[in-house]
Every structure is written in C-alpha cells, then in structure tokens.
Design a protein around this motif. Structure first.
Motif, short mmCIF file in Angstrom:
data_model
loop_
_atom_site.label_atom_id
_atom_site.label_comp_id
_atom_site.label_asym_id
_atom_site.label_seq_id
_atom_site.Cartn_x
_atom_site.Cartn_y
_atom_site.Cartn_z
N THR A 178 0.78 -1.05 -0.40
CA THR A 178 0.05 -0.16 -0.14
C THR A 178 1.34 0.92 -0.29
N LEU A 179 0.79 1.85 -0.68
CA LEU A 179 1.43 3.18 -0.77
C LEU A 179 0.27 4.66 -0.66
N LEU A 180 0.13 5.01 -0.36
CA LEU A 180 -0.47 6.93 -0.57
C LEU A 180 0.55 7.95 -0.19
N ASN A 181 0.02 8.85 -1.31
CA ASN A 181 0.86 10.26 -1.97
C ASN A 181 0.13 11.27 -1.67
N TYR A 182 0.61 12.40 -1.42
CA TYR A 182 0.53 13.95 -0.91
C TYR A 182 1.29 14.61 -1.76
N ARG A 183 0.52 14.91 -2.74
CA ARG A 183 1.38 16.29 -4.00
C ARG A 183 1.01 17.95 -3.48
N VAL A 184 1.86 18.41 -3.04
CA VAL A 184 1.18 19.89 -3.21
C VAL A 184 2.46 20.49 -4.56
N GLN A 185 1.50 21.71 -4.78
CA GLN A 185 2.52 22.12 -6.06
C GLN A 185 1.92 23.83 -5.92
N LYS A 186 3.22 24.54 -5.76
CA LYS A 186 2.64 26.04 -5.88
C LYS A 186 2.66 26.81 -7.36
N ASN A 187 1.65 27.40 -7.73
CA ASN A 187 1.74 28.84 -8.74
C ASN A 187 3.17 28.84 -9.15
N ARG A 188 2.96 28.67 -11.17
CA ARG A 188 3.75 28.36 -11.41
C ARG A 188 3.27 28.95 -12.81
N PRO A 189 4.26 29.94 -13.66
CA PRO A 189 3.94 30.70 -14.89
C PRO A 189 3.44 29.83 -15.87
N ALA A 190 2.39 30.27 -16.95
CA ALA A 190 2.06 29.20 -17.71
C ALA A 190 2.94 29.64 -18.72
N ASP A 191 3.68 30.64 -19.51
CA ASP A 191 4.32 31.25 -20.15
C ASP A 191 5.38 31.55 -20.28
N PRO A 192 6.41 31.69 -21.11
CA PRO A 192 7.49 32.85 -21.05
C PRO A 192 7.54 33.94 -21.20
N GLN A 193 6.58 34.66 -20.64
CA GLN A 193 5.56 35.92 -21.20
C GLN A 193 5.15 36.43 -20.26
N ASN A 194 5.46 35.01 -18.97
CA ASN A 194 4.58 35.25 -17.77
C ASN A 194 3.43 36.37 -17.75
N HIS A 195 2.50 35.69 -18.04
CA HIS A 195 0.89 36.65 -18.70
C HIS A 195 0.14 36.31 -17.77
N TYR A 196 0.11 35.08 -17.57
CA TYR A 196 -0.12 34.87 -15.60
C TYR A 196 0.08 33.37 -15.69
N ASP A 197 -0.14 33.09 -14.14
CA ASP A 197 0.15 32.14 -13.49
C ASP A 197 -0.76 31.03 -13.26
N LEU A 198 -0.63 29.48 -13.49
CA LEU A 198 -1.01 28.49 -13.39
C LEU A 198 -1.41 28.26 -11.81
N LYS A 199 -2.64 27.87 -11.79
CA LYS A 199 -3.09 28.14 -9.50
C LYS A 199 -2.27 26.44 -9.22
N GLY A 200 -1.62 26.24 -7.98
CA GLY A 200 -0.93 25.72 -7.40
C GLY A 200 -1.89 24.57 -6.71
N TYR A 201 -1.61 23.55 -6.47
CA TYR A 201 -3.01 22.60 -6.56
C TYR A 201 -2.09 21.44 -5.19
N ALA A 202 -3.30 20.38 -4.52
CA ALA A 202 -2.96 19.85 -4.16
C ALA A 202 -3.25 18.65 -4.78
N LYS A 203 -3.06 16.93 -4.39
CA LYS A 203 -2.84 15.82 -5.19
C LYS A 203 -3.29 14.38 -4.21
N LEU A 204 -3.83 13.61 -4.15
CA LEU A 204 -3.74 12.61 -3.66
C LEU A 204 -3.99 11.59 -3.90
#
Length: 219
Positions: free
Chosen positions: A138-164
């Motif tokens: 059995t393996l239970l894994n919880y991953r958290v990732q913060k915001n990250r830029p969507a493109d190299p021009q940094n027009h906007y950020d993709l929101k962070g998320y948590a995944k189980l």
C-alpha cells in the motif's frame, strides 16, 4: 518551414549530503544546485495561427531539495520531500509567438515550491488463496505544488494544487495485482495554459478523480 533553433548547452553543479541512522531506520538527503542553460528552448503560442514555436534564450535555475524516510516498523514507512526552485530567463528573447520574452521572467511550468508526503505499508499475509508468500503493498502519496508561470512571457500563473494518490496491491512471487486511485480529492488544476488576450486564456485541465485496476510482473 520554420527557422531551426540552436542546440542547448547545460552547465550544472550540485552539492549534497546523505545521512542514515545506525540502524537504518531514518535517512535524510539534501542538496543545493544551480544550472545554467545556454540557448535553452522556450515555447511560444501564436493564438492567430494556433501554432507553437520554439526560440532560444538563456536560463538559470537554482534551489534546494530535502527528503527524508522513516522506517517506523518493518511494515510502515513514512516519507517526505520539499524542493525550492528559482528558475528565470537570463537573456531577452524577441520574436516569440505571443510576445517578446524579457530577461528576468520566470521559466514556465516551474513552481517555486513543491513537496510531497507518503505513507507506505507492506504486510505479509500468510496463507491466502493458495498464493506463495502473498504480501499487501500500500502506498498513499500527497503532493503539493505551488503556482507556476503558464508561459515564458509570464502573462499569468497556473494555480497551485494538492493531489492525493493511492496504490493498493497484492504481491506474490514476481506478480502484483493492484487497485489505483488518482486525484482522490478531485482537485481541479491545469496541466498547461496559453495566453490569447486578457479575456481569453486557454489550456488543458488535469484529470479529475479516477480509479482502475492493474497487473505487473517483474522478472
């Protein structure tokens, strides 16, 4: 018929450590790193033609990683990790689809912070359905990732998320049949994104809660 882009050249350095307790129950690993890429490949999106093109620009990433594993018992193991990555473009890149890229922009799809926590439990089951040496895995894994830029021009950020995620398997010999559950909390997040105008952003959503069954054989 687009212009070819240059091959990238990478220079990297890493300084790390590994530690394990006398009995091997606790391990700790860490590292500091820096990477410089000459003529890195940045992707631009042209919303008029829906085409994606590559362009060269220099980038630099630096950060730190720390991970640990604790074998609480012969059956139970706890693991955790955290990483910090500061990745930026270090040279201007004019003519990119979607707009010029300025030095100092963050590299797309690289979050400043990410981490995970895992619980692994393995147990011998004794006699079960006539299987030789069956074991529960059995393996239970919880991953958290913060915001990250969507493109190299940094027009906007993709929101962070948590995944189980969950893996529940029955092993015997070299075979394992298992159930898997992905994104059990049904987190809503984007795999990638593109900028067209301030009012029009496009991308691809990540898969919602899903589950399945699998089989693997090691030889």
């Amino acid at each position: 018929d687009s212009e070819p882009y240059k091959a990238a050249k990478v220079n990297s350095a890493e300084l790390g450590f590994k530690h394990e307790s006398a009995g091997g129950d606790l391990s700790l690993e860490g590292a500091l790193f820096i990477t410089r890429v000459q003529d890195d490949h940045l992707l631009g999106y042209d919303f008029n033609t829906l085409a994606v093109s590559a362009v060269n620009a220099d980038t630099r990433s630096k950060g730190a990683e720390l991970s640990t594993a604790w074998h609480v018992t012969d059956e139970l193991t706890l693991g955790s990790a955290v990483s910090y990555t500061n990745a930026v473009v270090t040279s201007d890149a004019p003519g990119v689809s979607g707009g010029d890229v300025a030095a100092g922009s963050r590299v797309p799809d690289v979050p400043l912070w990410s981490g995970n926590f895992s619980v692994a439990w393995q147990k011998n089951l004794g006699a079960l359905l006539g299987l030789p040496a069956p074991r529960l895995n059995t393996l239970l894994n919880y991953r958290v990732q913060k915001n990250r830029p969507a493109d190299p021009q940094n027009h906007y950020d993709l929101k962070g998320y948590a995944k189980l995620d969950l893996h529940l398997g029955l092993e015997s010999g070299g075979s394992e049949i298992y159930l898997w559950g992905d994104n059990l909390l049904d987190a809503r997040y984007d795999l990638y994104g593109s900028y067209s105008t301030d009012q029009v952003l496009t991308g691809m959503p990540g898969r919602g809660r899903s589950a399945g069954v699998g089989y693997s054989y090691q030889f």
